[in-house]
Design a protein around this motif. Structure first.
Motif, PDB file in Angstrom:
ATOM      1  N   ARG A 163      63.852  80.719 -26.090  1.00  0.00           N
ATOM      2  CA  ARG A 163      64.910  79.843 -26.603  1.00  0.00           C
ATOM      3  C   ARG A 163      64.499  79.152 -27.892  1.00  0.00           C
ATOM      4  O   ARG A 163      65.323  78.960 -28.799  1.00  0.00           O
ATOM      5  CB  ARG A 163      65.248  78.803 -25.537  1.00  0.00           C
ATOM      6  CG  ARG A 163      66.317  77.781 -25.945  1.00  0.00           C
ATOM      7  CD  ARG A 163      66.313  76.583 -24.991  1.00  0.00           C
ATOM      8  NE  ARG A 163      65.037  75.869 -25.049  1.00  0.00           N
ATOM      9  CZ  ARG A 163      64.628  74.994 -24.132  1.00  0.00           C
ATOM     10  NH1 ARG A 163      65.384  74.731 -23.081  1.00  0.00           N
ATOM     11  NH2 ARG A 163      63.456  74.391 -24.265  1.00  0.00           N
ATOM     12  N   ASP A 164      63.234  78.766 -27.990  1.00  0.00           N
ATOM     13  CA  ASP A 164      62.779  77.880 -29.067  1.00  0.00           C
ATOM     14  C   ASP A 164      62.038  78.598 -30.187  1.00  0.00           C
ATOM     15  O   ASP A 164      61.334  77.946 -30.962  1.00  0.00           O
ATOM     16  CB  ASP A 164      61.876  76.791 -28.486  1.00  0.00           C
ATOM     17  CG  ASP A 164      62.598  75.881 -27.508  1.00  0.00           C
ATOM     18  OD1 ASP A 164      63.831  75.823 -27.577  1.00  0.00           O
ATOM     19  OD2 ASP A 164      61.918  75.246 -26.679  1.00  0.00           O
ATOM     20  N   GLU A 167      62.960  77.010 -33.561  1.00  0.00           N
ATOM     21  CA  GLU A 167      62.555  75.606 -33.607  1.00  0.00           C
ATOM     22  C   GLU A 167      61.035  75.481 -33.720  1.00  0.00           C
ATOM     23  O   GLU A 167      60.516  74.670 -34.502  1.00  0.00           O
ATOM     24  CB  GLU A 167      63.054  74.900 -32.351  1.00  0.00           C
ATOM     25  CG  GLU A 167      62.826  73.404 -32.315  1.00  0.00           C
ATOM     26  CD  GLU A 167      63.460  72.776 -31.077  1.00  0.00           C
ATOM     27  OE1 GLU A 167      62.799  71.926 -30.468  1.00  0.00           O
ATOM     28  OE2 GLU A 167      64.598  73.150 -30.729  1.00  0.00           O
ATOM     29  N   ARG A 258      69.506  76.810 -31.684  1.00  0.00           N
ATOM     30  CA  ARG A 258      68.996  76.636 -30.315  1.00  0.00           C
ATOM     31  C   ARG A 258      70.149  76.862 -29.354  1.00  0.00           C
ATOM     32  O   ARG A 258      71.047  76.020 -29.228  1.00  0.00           O
ATOM     33  CB  ARG A 258      68.425  75.229 -30.134  1.00  0.00           C
ATOM     34  CG  ARG A 258      67.625  75.017 -28.848  1.00  0.00           C
ATOM     35  CD  ARG A 258      67.071  73.597 -28.872  1.00  0.00           C
ATOM     36  NE  ARG A 258      65.991  73.398 -27.921  1.00  0.00           N
ATOM     37  CZ  ARG A 258      66.147  72.882 -26.705  1.00  0.00           C
ATOM     38  NH1 ARG A 258      67.353  72.537 -26.292  1.00  0.00           N
ATOM     39  NH2 ARG A 258      65.109  72.712 -25.921  1.00  0.00           N
ATOM     40  N   SER A 260      72.056  76.932 -25.967  1.00  0.00           N
ATOM     41  CA  SER A 260      71.936  76.103 -24.767  1.00  0.00           C
ATOM     42  C   SER A 260      73.222  76.175 -23.948  1.00  0.00           C
ATOM     43  O   SER A 260      74.247  76.694 -24.410  1.00  0.00           O
ATOM     44  CB  SER A 260      71.631  74.651 -25.147  1.00  0.00           C
ATOM     45  OG  SER A 260      72.671  74.107 -25.931  1.00  0.00           O
TER      46      SER A 260
END
Length: 277
Positions: A163-164, A167, A258, A260
């Protein structure tokens, strides 16, 4: 504000999916897991929010000292005070709490991992150890549940990494093993510069399949006698696997955003999983 209120606010404000799995617990277990999670957030925030490595290291040293004070009955921080309070009912070994800090400190020492073996140590410290502590708070009868908690923690951390990716890259970190970047012909510069390619998609599909394998292993290891008590972990797994499906549907467009789930969707998944038992 009491230590318990501080931890609850820390958990709620984080926006983490974990929060939704805590809501169904009896009060004492909820207090304990929120104290543990608030501790994890505090030490993780040290690494993520402090740009000065020396200062971050000093803060982590302070937290090591605070865990010693928790063990000695003299904590100073609200989270330390909350941990001491729940320690009367739930034995949270200081060695495991210190190992979580060791995992966070790895972020100060390295920004790349040569292979999955090296990454596994990091995942174990920052996630599997948390899983072991959480499983003890939820309660279990069969020791095999510890193996389930270990693998579930690995699955959660691998999901976080997927997911990151973008980031983390903006912080200069790449958690995908370097030998796997090479195998799929994805230069580290592509990750750092948010450059998509078919090779990147194949790489991320490989990472997702590994995470799914850990979920499958964890579920296979969970003894039937402990399934009910471990429902909070199963709620988290349901939320995280839904997130993985969403990331896959978005064709792994994780470098510039990101991905979510909405809070409403998380609550719906949590309720559905809790009722299913």
């Amino acid at each position: 504000m009491s230590p318990e209120q501080y931890c609850q606010e820390k958990c709620a404000s984080s926006g983490s999916s974990f929060y939704y799995s805590f809501l169904f617990l009896p009060q004492e277990r909820r207090r304990a897991i929120m104290a543990l999670y608030a501790f994890c957030r505090e030490v993780d925030d040290v690494v993520d929010e402090c740009n000065d490595i020396s200062l971050a290291s000093t803060k982590l040293t302070w937290w090591r000292q605070e865990i010693e004070r928790v063990a000695d009955g003299q904590p100073q921080h609200p989270v330390g005070q909350a941990l001491q309070a729940v320690n009367r009912d739930f034995n949270l070994p200081k060695e495991q709490l210190l190992e979580i800090i060791d995992g966070m400190e790895m972020d100060l020492q390295q920004t790349r991992y040569l292979d999955f073996k090296g990454l596994s140590l990091y995942c174990y410290r920052v996630a599997s150890v948390v899983g072991l502590l959480a499983a003890a708070i939820f309660g279990y009868q069969d020791r095999q549940t510890q193996k389930y908690a270990h693998d579930l923690g690995m699955a959660f951390q691998l999901t976080n990494i997927i997911r990151d990716v973008g980031e983390d890259a903006r912080r200069g970190r790449i958690y995908i093993p370097m030998d796997e970047l090479k195998r799929f012909n994805v230069p580290a510069a592509d990750i750092l510069n948010a450059k998509y390619s078919d090779n990147f998609t194949a790489l991320m599909q490989f990472q997702t399949e590994r995470a799914e394998q850990y979920y499958a292993q964890a579920f296979a290891l969970l003894p039937a006698v402990d399934r009910k008590s471990q429902r909070p972990g199963l709620i988290m797994a349901a939320i995280y696997r839904t997130l993985l499906d969403e990331i896959r549907r978005e064709n792994f467009q994780v470098l510039h955003q990101r991905i979510s789930l909405t809070p409403v969707r998380k609550i719906w998944i949590a309720c559905k999983t809790w009722i299913a038992g």
